[in-house]
Design an enzyme around this catalytic site. Structure first.
Site, PDB file in Angstrom:
ATOM      1  N   GLU A 103       8.291  14.461   8.981  1.00 35.57           N
ATOM      2  CA  GLU A 103       7.311  13.491   8.474  1.00 35.57           C
ATOM      3  C   GLU A 103       6.141  13.337   9.421  1.00 35.57           C
ATOM      4  O   GLU A 103       4.985  13.229   9.015  1.00 35.57           O
ATOM      5  CB  GLU A 103       8.000  12.138   8.295  1.00 35.57           C
ATOM      6  CG  GLU A 103       7.074  11.036   7.831  1.00 35.57           C
ATOM      7  CD  GLU A 103       7.730   9.672   7.911  1.00 35.57           C
ATOM      8  OE1 GLU A 103       7.912   9.135   9.024  1.00 35.57           O
ATOM      9  OE2 GLU A 103       8.082   9.149   6.836  1.00 35.57           O
ATOM     10  N   GLU A 141       3.629   1.211   2.181  1.00 33.31           N
ATOM     11  CA  GLU A 141       4.613   0.184   1.849  1.00 33.31           C
ATOM     12  C   GLU A 141       4.451  -1.052   2.737  1.00 33.31           C
ATOM     13  O   GLU A 141       5.423  -1.679   3.133  1.00 33.31           O
ATOM     14  CB  GLU A 141       6.032   0.773   1.931  1.00 33.31           C
ATOM     15  CG  GLU A 141       6.069   2.172   1.295  1.00 33.31           C
ATOM     16  CD  GLU A 141       7.437   2.706   1.011  1.00 33.31           C
ATOM     17  OE1 GLU A 141       7.838   2.608  -0.142  1.00 33.31           O
ATOM     18  OE2 GLU A 141       8.079   3.201   1.951  1.00 33.31           O
ATOM     19  N   ASP A 164       0.818  -1.213   0.000  1.00 34.77           N
ATOM     20  CA  ASP A 164       0.000   0.000   0.000  1.00 34.77           C
ATOM     21  C   ASP A 164       0.855   1.269   0.000  1.00 34.77           C
ATOM     22  O   ASP A 164       2.088   1.203  -0.124  1.00 34.77           O
ATOM     23  CB  ASP A 164      -0.996  -0.024   1.182  1.00 34.77           C
ATOM     24  CG  ASP A 164      -0.312   0.061   2.536  1.00 34.77           C
ATOM     25  OD1 ASP A 164       0.924   0.248   2.608  1.00 34.77           O
ATOM     26  OD2 ASP A 164      -1.023  -0.048   3.561  1.00 34.77           O
TER      27      ASP A 164
HETATM   28  C1  BGC Z   1       5.889   6.257   3.714  1.00 37.34           C
HETATM   29  C2  BGC Z   1       5.699   6.327   2.215  1.00 37.34           C
HETATM   30  C3  BGC Z   1       6.617   7.393   1.636  1.00 37.34           C
HETATM   31  C4  BGC Z   1       8.059   7.192   2.080  1.00 37.34           C
HETATM   32  C5  BGC Z   1       8.969   8.323   1.659  1.00 37.34           C
HETATM   33  C6  BGC Z   1       7.355   6.028   4.029  1.00 37.34           C
HETATM   34  O1  BGC Z   1       7.508   5.985   5.386  1.00 37.34           O
HETATM   35  O2  BGC Z   1       5.128   5.196   4.244  1.00 37.34           O
HETATM   36  O3  BGC Z   1       4.367   6.662   1.928  1.00 37.34           O
HETATM   37  O4  BGC Z   1       6.544   7.341   0.249  1.00 37.34           O
HETATM   38  O5  BGC Z   1       8.104   7.107   3.486  1.00 37.34           O
HETATM   39  O6  BGC Z   1       8.477   9.553   2.099  1.00 37.34           O
END
Ligand code: BGC
Length: 373
Positions: free
Chosen positions: A309, A158, A155
């Site tokens: 994030e 990931e 998903d």
């Molecule tokens: C997230 C992804 C994202 C990636 C890079 C991961 O932790 O689950 O959705 O694309 O980080 O930002």
């Protein structure tokens, strides 16, 4: 917002790639998912040149794995077993090459988001159809999405590689409708409609759109079902219930977490998702709620203008937070995708009084409108 645009541009390589995070070693790659939302954000503020450079980079990256894509399609049609390792990647090295490692690569959402963002870029720069140099990649990725649209894969977080994920279906729908329009291809449009039917028939359970075929839980990425991918109308009754359930179960200090059982870095609240919620609120005309989401994100920039994030995981679930810090170090302090979704929300809010970029912006719904015409 200007500082976020500057951060995004700083995090773009000369070749057009966006580094997902400059300070977090695991994220020194370019994801199609992150990168395509980022390019869309740049188009909203008139940075069309930088967005075009990303799409050229993605075009080259897709060209570099053309044999991999074609083989996956052929094997699938022949009924041969496919291992996730045989599938096109979710993320690329910054030079556009394929990274072969143990990352859960089979994530088709990014390919859908790329076609959607490219379609939006071309619309917002007044280009009809696909430029010749992009056509082969658009056709190839369109075929790939057509073939695997309803196949289980990892998903957008990931994870969970054996399920059909509602937000992945949303991204795939966005990509297929864009490709259908760009290539004037009815079959791709029919495929998109079958994805839409699948969402309506199977993802609506317990009165809301659920996380996946294997989970009746909520997931904040399901917000994209409506804005921007327009699988369901923002005012749809069940979608409104979904938004209420997402807020009830995933709010943390005014921001939104990913999903209830998430443990990644203790599962804090994400700017990407909180801004997505604000974007939805604008689509239903609730400007105050949209501004609240924007304010929450604005309150999480650090003194240097970095936007991480996620926030609050260390207090919410210290044990899992520590576990991830021990494994990968501190969470990403500056995430390019976080900046991008903040820019998208601010640009949409700005559209109300039209002061920032002054450029023509394409509302996601307009894409669909043009398609129907
Ligand atoms: C997230 C992804 C994202 C990636 C890079 C991961 O932790 O689950 O959705 O694309 O980080 O930002």
């Amino acid at each position: 917002m200007r500082s976020s645009v500057a951060s995004i541009l700083r995090n773009q390589e000369e070749n057009g790639a966006f580094v997902a995070s400059p300070d977090f070693a695991e994220y020194r790659y370019c994801w199609l998912r992150d990168g395509s939302f980022i390019a869309y954000a740049l188009d909203q503020v008139g940075e069309h040149g930088a967005s075009a450079r990303y799409h050229e980079w993605a075009n080259r990256a897709v060209g570099g794995i053309s044999a991999l894509i074609d083989r996956a399609i052929d094997w699938h049609r022949e009924g041969k077993a496919l291992h996730p390792d045989h599938m096109p990647p979710a993320r690329f090295a910054l030079d556009g090459s394929n990274v072969v490692d143990d990352w859960p690569n089979f994530q088709i959402d990014g390919y859908g988001t790329w076609l959607w963002a490219l379609g939006q870029h071309l619309l917002s720069t007044g280009q009809d159809g696909v430029p010749e140099e992009l056509r082969t990649s658009v056709e190839r990725v369109g075929r790939y999405l057509d073939e695997f649209a309803l196949s289980p894969c990892f998903d957008v977080w990931e994870e969970s590689g054996s399920a059909l994920h509602t937000s992945t279906l949303a991204c795939v729908y966005g990509g297929l409708t864009a490709a259908a329009r760009l290539l004037d291809d009815k079959e791709l449009l029919e495929r998109a409609e079958s994805v839409q039917s699948r969402v309506r028939d199977s993802a609506l359970r317990l009165g809301h759109y659920v996380k996946s075929s294997e989970s009746d839980d909520v997931d904040a990425s399901v917000l994209w079902l409506s804005t921007p991918f327009w699988v369901v109308e923002p005012g749809d009754h069940y979608f409104a219930q979904t938004v209420r359930a997402i807020e009830a179960r995933l709010s943390l200090d005014g921001g939104l977490r990913r999903y209830p059982t998430d443990t990644y870095f203790g599962s804090g609240a994400w700017p990407v998702l909180t801004a997505s919620l604000g974007w939805h609120y604008l689509a239903v005309g609730d400007v105050d709620a949209a501004r609240r989401c924007g304010d929450w994100v604005a309150g999480h920039f650090d003194d240097e203008g970095c936007l991480g994030e996620q926030f609050g995981g260390e207090r919410r679930d210290p044990e899992h937070y520590r576990e991830w810090v021990d494994r990968w170090g501190l969470p990403a302090k500056d995430l390019t995708w976080s900046h991008a979704m903040y820019v998208v929300l601010c640009a949409a809010l700005d559209d109300l009084d039209g002061s920032y970029a002054g450029s023509a912006r394409i509302h996601p719904t307009r894409n669909q409108g043009e398609l129907e015409k």
